[in-house]
Scaffold this active site. Structure first.
Site, mmCIF file in Angstrom:
data_model
loop_
_atom_site.group_PDB
_atom_site.id
_atom_site.type_symbol
_atom_site.label_atom_id
_atom_site.label_comp_id
_atom_site.label_asym_id
_atom_site.label_seq_id
_atom_site.Cartn_x
_atom_site.Cartn_y
_atom_site.Cartn_z
ATOM 1 N N GLU A 170 0.793 -1.228 0.000
ATOM 2 C CA GLU A 170 0.000 0.000 0.000
ATOM 3 C C GLU A 170 0.824 1.275 0.000
ATOM 4 O O GLU A 170 0.428 2.289 0.594
ATOM 5 C CB GLU A 170 -0.981 -0.031 1.186
ATOM 6 C CG GLU A 170 -2.063 -1.097 0.992
ATOM 7 C CD GLU A 170 -2.980 -1.278 2.186
ATOM 8 O OE1 GLU A 170 -2.717 -0.680 3.258
ATOM 9 O OE2 GLU A 170 -3.979 -2.021 2.057
ATOM 10 N N PRO A 191 3.955 4.880 6.758
ATOM 11 C CA PRO A 191 3.470 3.932 7.783
ATOM 12 C C PRO A 191 2.328 3.054 7.292
ATOM 13 O O PRO A 191 1.511 3.471 6.467
ATOM 14 C CB PRO A 191 2.965 4.855 8.908
ATOM 15 C CG PRO A 191 3.600 6.159 8.665
ATOM 16 C CD PRO A 191 3.788 6.273 7.189
ATOM 17 N N ASN A 192 2.284 1.846 7.818
ATOM 18 C CA ASN A 192 1.205 0.906 7.504
ATOM 19 C C ASN A 192 0.985 0.009 8.707
ATOM 20 O O ASN A 192 1.905 -0.238 9.473
ATOM 21 C CB ASN A 192 1.564 0.070 6.268
ATOM 22 C CG ASN A 192 0.360 -0.696 5.719
ATOM 23 O OD1 ASN A 192 -0.063 -1.706 6.282
ATOM 24 N ND2 ASN A 192 -0.197 -0.198 4.648
ATOM 25 N N HIS A 411 -18.854 -9.494 3.719
ATOM 26 C CA HIS A 411 -17.556 -8.954 4.099
ATOM 27 C C HIS A 411 -16.958 -9.828 5.198
ATOM 28 O O HIS A 411 -17.583 -10.050 6.235
ATOM 29 C CB HIS A 411 -17.711 -7.517 4.611
ATOM 30 C CG HIS A 411 -16.415 -6.867 4.956
ATOM 31 N ND1 HIS A 411 -16.189 -6.200 6.130
ATOM 32 C CD2 HIS A 411 -15.242 -6.790 4.263
ATOM 33 C CE1 HIS A 411 -14.947 -5.741 6.153
ATOM 34 N NE2 HIS A 411 -14.355 -6.080 5.041
ATOM 35 N N HIS A 412 -15.753 -10.328 4.952
ATOM 36 C CA HIS A 412 -15.005 -11.111 5.937
ATOM 37 C C HIS A 412 -13.697 -10.399 6.223
ATOM 38 O O HIS A 412 -12.667 -10.706 5.612
ATOM 39 C CB HIS A 412 -14.681 -12.514 5.386
ATOM 40 C CG HIS A 412 -15.829 -13.464 5.322
ATOM 41 N ND1 HIS A 412 -15.770 -14.665 4.643
ATOM 42 C CD2 HIS A 412 -17.068 -13.411 5.872
ATOM 43 C CE1 HIS A 412 -16.923 -15.300 4.771
ATOM 44 N NE2 HIS A 412 -17.726 -14.566 5.505
ATOM 45 N N GLU A 413 -13.717 -9.442 7.128
ATOM 46 C CA GLU A 413 -12.422 -8.917 7.571
ATOM 47 C C GLU A 413 -11.858 -9.930 8.561
ATOM 48 O O GLU A 413 -12.491 -10.228 9.569
ATOM 49 C CB GLU A 413 -12.589 -7.551 8.248
ATOM 50 C CG GLU A 413 -11.285 -6.989 8.830
ATOM 51 C CD GLU A 413 -10.143 -6.947 7.797
ATOM 52 O OE1 GLU A 413 -10.299 -6.270 6.775
ATOM 53 O OE2 GLU A 413 -9.101 -7.619 8.028
ATOM 54 N N HIS A 481 -8.705 -8.625 -0.138
ATOM 55 C CA HIS A 481 -7.900 -7.422 0.096
ATOM 56 C C HIS A 481 -6.724 -7.745 1.005
ATOM 57 O O HIS A 481 -6.820 -8.650 1.838
ATOM 58 C CB HIS A 481 -8.779 -6.335 0.725
ATOM 59 C CG HIS A 481 -9.686 -5.667 -0.273
ATOM 60 N ND1 HIS A 481 -9.927 -4.324 -0.263
ATOM 61 C CD2 HIS A 481 -10.383 -6.168 -1.327
ATOM 62 C CE1 HIS A 481 -10.761 -4.017 -1.261
ATOM 63 N NE2 HIS A 481 -11.050 -5.114 -1.920
ATOM 64 N N GLU A 500 -7.426 -6.448 -3.741
ATOM 65 C CA GLU A 500 -6.973 -5.065 -3.664
ATOM 66 C C GLU A 500 -5.459 -5.151 -3.838
ATOM 67 O O GLU A 500 -4.953 -4.979 -4.929
ATOM 68 C CB GLU A 500 -7.380 -4.427 -2.352
ATOM 69 C CG GLU A 500 -7.071 -2.928 -2.315
ATOM 70 C CD GLU A 500 -7.305 -2.356 -0.944
ATOM 71 O OE1 GLU A 500 -6.864 -2.984 0.041
ATOM 72 O OE2 GLU A 500 -7.915 -1.282 -0.847
ATOM 73 N N GLU A 506 -9.283 3.897 -0.939
ATOM 74 C CA GLU A 506 -9.422 4.228 0.482
ATOM 75 C C GLU A 506 -8.317 5.188 0.937
ATOM 76 O O GLU A 506 -8.528 6.012 1.816
ATOM 77 C CB GLU A 506 -9.407 2.971 1.345
ATOM 78 C CG GLU A 506 -8.102 2.202 1.316
ATOM 79 C CD GLU A 506 -8.143 0.915 2.116
ATOM 80 O OE1 GLU A 506 -9.230 0.545 2.617
ATOM 81 O OE2 GLU A 506 -7.087 0.259 2.240
#
Lengths: 713, 713
Positions: A170, A191-192, A411-413, A481, A500, A506
């Protein structure tokens, strides 16, 4: 079995080399393979006489075993040709030609009595090669310490790169010469929530380059199955890239059992930027699908309860508790914060909007318990993927969506708690089927659990595929993602309809993406497969939703429309809020009209980092859609329409930047004009800084509609 | 909530300490708790006036956070008493009294505004204490770097210890003083397929000690749930033991989310060795079971297709292939080696034997594909737990066993590939249910996958419990080998009917166990729960089965019978081959007769490392079984029968060593005599070196049988 082989003997002082040569079907590429005086396999690649890859070593370093690096001799070579056309389940084109010449070199390592095979496939658009380890007496289980594949470049190329990292992609792409990477690395590593860089000159693939003499070169891999993800380390004195695999928790880079093989290392080359975008090399190197029935796999255009949380307007979590325990916290007794977006009534509004405007599905994030403390806590039992919050009525919404002809998107985070995800996977998929969901956006935010593993190691790559394969058993499509970036595996697993795995829309709310971001991504991230970029943001100032957030989308509104064409994906989201689209319904019409599956694609203009203009023919129709995206400079795009049927007439609707549009100061200034186009039309179209345009080109069937329409100029 | 609390103020120069005191119900123990001048919690323990634990610090070191070690003040104390009797589903006794005095100390850490609670429970046989972390504003998620619980010992005790290790317990116990541990560590660490020692003075729990003045002391833990396993590090200058937790792959030792708690740290003390064996402290500290129905949980006496492979007589694997790939290798085309024990005809022989002699079940190892290369390869997809080899007919054997009134016992060797096991767990358990299996022996041989994790870390402890809980959903009983050693959790999860988790009988074939091994294990390994020791080896020279294996069982045949009584387990195997038992059917009769579930237990003689003699009353009967095991010296055991009903007569059958028996030179010399016993009988019984005896004491119901029988003397 040894067949007769063709060798070219070069007798040098004290050494003997046998070089093998392979040419692409059109002879534009030539590959030379040989074993040097240490017995190290090497290759070089030329394109139209120009050196692309200078003599480069090959091999693998093993753990606790003599490496596969030296002491080889050619035992056998086999050449062959392959030429087949196949149809993808979904894609940029309706059929793809897979045409290559192949050279398979069998190498014996005398000291260990072991054998490997290096297989080269040379296409008209580039090279793929891989290592194979046949079943044999002296090779069974082995551990890779590091792969040692070099790509010795011919010069200090202009490069579009991401910092090499075992856990995130990202970052904003940096554009610089190879020699400048070292100096720019520190600033590039922003940063991530999960990141592990490995070198001051480490970069990711797909890696896009342009030589000083105009060659476009892309390095990536294909068919990343049961192996660790490829990154590259640059020797910036000699401009040699070398493979770096992602380690596991104890530093090993691959656990192998013969017979087995590595993924393909791919080098796409063209003297036209468009040639890179047109290449199907990565897909062609993947195996055909074994799925018997693919009728349940359909491209999806969707909206979602998502951007309002990304911007901070509302929350994923139901309450403001700092900590919850699944199965213990009684949510029926918890005080809601009042900011929970995923509530039944609000989701119905999205369903209504989707139904009204012809969208296939509505994604809802934050529907399930656990969001209060999902982030940054290395929490193991973080979600169960089946328990909704008290204000999200699963059955009610299933029935409501069904009555409106709209699908719910799951959605499965996972929060990177992957053992937890796998424990719940069957239950979660069953839940989806029972409640009318046939597609899932999954996420892997944060450091990996099991701790010590990385997002792109062999361990996790095994998991991503496990989730995709199990999803296919349930006829579920997957959009993963934060997973490893794709490597063409959608050919084999066509239910993988998106990832993603790069810096997406985002980030426009997390500080912004560069204005040229989307003029680079198709040359880099998209080379391995589509991206769920989730464009279509019309309200570019985030403060309009959340006064505390000063980010803005580095794009004009018109360019957001173009992205539906320039950022190929069978899964396309209209990312913004319905209430915003309602203010711009004329522009929104393009998103409603644009197709998500194509019979044909034409790259009209392309220069990585500067601009991309693409025309695509909507599957099963005579309609075309055109999109153009440019960088922070703005430009005039000049295109023709010679791909249209000369016997037909078309109505073009052009959505473009107004003359005074600017991604920063005046993003919403757009104009729409309609007119007649034919295959003879030529168009010069102004694009604002960070702008672009989108055109729908609809076949005219009833000439009555032509009344009053003028030709587009 | 602050209640009035009793404090004892000691005003020392510049410091203030408040000491809390707690006594056991019978006052034999006294605990003192206080916070020292650094604000560190400390405790000390006395037994009958003797110091057992001198002032010892308590606390935890946290990662990236101020530790829970200093700066505490007592905010509150609560005392209470508990006295209840409960019935275990299976056990050494039919009911257990849980009687303790409790002190819960609430400690506030001023600098962080955080609170912890230390809870002490003082029983008549020892102490248990744990740390609790209540739900609170300033404590949510935290990571433990190391627990800092000390056990400051009162002297250089004689100790029975295993080298501290994060991955194996399969070492021979070393008997030495504490001060000698360092010098003996190197020799004690014998090779194992998965081992990770951590210190020259590190030891495992349960740790058994005997002070120079005759106190028996045992340190262990209870209720190891969602936490890392406890080991101990010895400061051998000061004889202070300190807790060492098992790290994960990145060196962290616990991931915690408040509200939560640690396991109980347990200290059992007695002035009689028997007191240690009689203690139910560890079970009492575990939660009662929540299982509504436990009727499906039944103790098991079984035989198995196992020892013949352990000895090398036959193989687990079907073929001699060096490498197989599940789902790829076509076993129907593979040439069998002819040495595969788990074939239908051979298993039927075991079923016949089991049926004939009244055994509940037959274990079969090597029934499923994957055994060719399961060991030492760090193989991920190693087993699928459902695919049999071509010569093992699942359905045929299910029906055959059923027709013979015998159950098949499943075997799940995971090869420590635990993600793989979890992926298959539901399918594997379903397969069991469908095919008549209701119990499973699981195994975790080899280094853990995910790599970098350890057998006894929080990660794996979570897995072991996950497998047990899921098994309960399927009404399956679990016997987990190479798992973390038990900590009384069978009270809460009574379907956990066994573990190995120590050096078992198999090691007799891998070089042998010490002759005194089984006189130690009940004081160490068995303190937390039963062990699947799998005794009953009658043919003690392994070369009789496999000429290439010179190991021998360091035990006489008679002592092998005793182990069914001295090594308590609800799961008991007659480990040897039917063909061997057929040669010794008179001795085998004891194994057929001995019960596996008990109403009462009497420890008749006990000294760790020297001898153990136990009498147990078979559940629901008036019959008793006695077993005695001694060390390499041999001895004369002197016991009485005063626990028999004085109004009844009994026939005792005594299986003992012959006068010239010796575990090394003459192990199979045994004698059997029958006679009358009453509650007044006294017996002196010779035990050979590495020997012992077993006695069945059957109530006489029909006095006709007494004819011709003499009283036992």
């Amino acid at each position: 079995m040894r067949k007769t082989f063709i060798t070219m003997c070069f007798c040098l002082i004290g050494s003997l080399t046998f070089a093998q040569e392979l040419r692409s079907p059109d002879s534009s590429f030539s590959l030379q393979f040989s074993v040097n005086d240490k017995g190290t396999p090497t290759y070089q690649l030329k394109y139209k006489g120009k050196s692309v890859i200078k003599t480069s070593k090959m091999g693998l370093e093993l753990k606790d075993s003599i490496s596969f690096q030296e002491g080889f001799a050619i035992a056998d070579t086999k050449t062959s040709t392959f030429d087949e056309t196949w149809k993808p389940v979904w894609g940029e084109v309706s059929q793809i030609r897979n045409h290559y010449n192949e050279l398979a070199v069998t190498l014996d390592q005398k000291s260990t009595q072991r054998t490997i095979i290096i297989r080269f496939r040379l296409f008209n658009d580039g090279l793929g090669f891989r290592y194979e380890f046949p079943e044999q007496k002296n090779l069974n289980y082995f551990i890779i310490k590091e792969e040692k594949t070099q790509f010795a470049l011919a010069g200090d190329h202009k490069t579009f790169w991401l910092p090499g990292d075992y856990d995130t992609q990202e970052y904003s792409t940096v554009t610089s010469d190879l020699s400048e990477i070292r100096g720019k690395m520190k600033a590039a590593v922003t940063p991530n929530s999960s990141q592990t860089t490995f070198s001051d000159t480490g970069v990711q693939t797909p890696l896009m380059m342009k030589s000083k003499d105009g060659l476009y070169i892309n390095i990536h891999e294909a068919a990343l199955i049961d192996y660790s993800c490829l990154s590259l380390e640059l020797d910036d004195k000699n401009f040699i890239l070398e493979s770096v695999l992602t380690p596991d928790a104890i530093g090993n880079k691959g656990y192998m059992q013969a017979p087995t093989k590595t993924p393909w290392r791919t080098i796409i080359v063209s003297d036209k930027a468009a040639g890179i975008l047109e290449s199907k090399l990565v897909l062609n190197l993947n195996e055909p699908t074994k799925f018997k029935d693919t009728s349940w796999i359909k491209p999806v255009k969707y909206i979602g309860v998502w951007w309002e949380m990304i911007t901070g307007k509302s929350n994923w979590a139901y309450s403001d508790l700092s900590s919850v325990q699944l199965g213990v916290t009684d949510f029926s007794k918890v005080t809601p914060s009042g900011k929970h977006a995923a509530n039944t009534a609000h989701v119905k509004e999205y369903i209504d909007f989707a139904s009204k405007h012809g969208f296939d599905a509505v994604l809802v994030e934050g529907w399930n318990v656990g969001w209060e403390d999902w982030f940054g806590k290395t929490k193991d039992y973080v979600f169960d993927f089946v328990t909704p919050y008290p204000d999200f009525d699963v059955k009610e919404l299933h029935n409501y969506a069904k009555s409106k002809g709209v699908k719910m998107m799951m959605h499965h985070e996972t929060s990177s708690s992957v053992r937890n995800y796998e424990r719940h996977l069957d239950t979660a998929y069953k839940f989806m089927v029972e409640n009318g969901y046939n597609s899932v956006k999954s996420g892997y935010v944060g450091n990996m659990i099991p701790r010590g593993e990385h997002h792109y190691g062999q361990w996790m790559n095994n998991h991503y595929l496990y989730a995709i394969e199990k999803a296919a058993d349930y006829k579920i499509m997957v959009n993963a993602h934060e997973a490893v970036r794709p490597t063409g595996m959608s050919r084999t697993y066509p239910n993988l309809i998106g990832n993603e795995s790069a810096r997406g829309t985002e980030y426009e709310a997390f500080g912004g993406n560069n204005a040229d971001h989307t003029t680079i991504l198709p040359f880099t991230r998209l080379i391995g497969g589509p991206m769920d970029y989730t464009p279509g943001i019309f309200e570019t100032k985030i403060s309009a939703y959340n006064p505390e957030n000063n980010s803005f989308v580095h794009s004009t509104l018109a360019r957001q429309l173009a992205l539906y064409v320039t950022m190929y994906s069978p899964l396309q989201m209209a990312g913004d809020l319905p209430e915003t689209y309602n203010k711009f319904l004329d522009a929104f019409q393009f998103i409603k009209d644009v197709a998500v599956d194509w019979d044909d694609t034409k790259i009209l203009e392309a220069e990585p980092g500067d601009y991309i203009t693409i025309a695509r023919k909507a599957k099963g129709t005579e309609n075309w859609f055109i999109g153009s995206s440019c960088d922070e400079n703005g430009r005039v795009s000049k295109i023709n329409f010679n791909y249209l049927d000369p016997a037909k007439k078309y109505i073009a609707t052009i959505y473009s930047d107004a003359k005074d549009a600017h991604y920063e100061t005046n993003p919403q200034a757009y104009q729409i004009r309609k007119g007649l186009v034919t295959s003879k039309t030529k168009l010069s179209q102004y694009c604002a800084p960070g702008g672009g345009y989108a055109i729908s080109v609809m076949e005219v069937k009833d000439s009555a509609v032509l009344k009053g329409l003028k030709a587009i100029k």
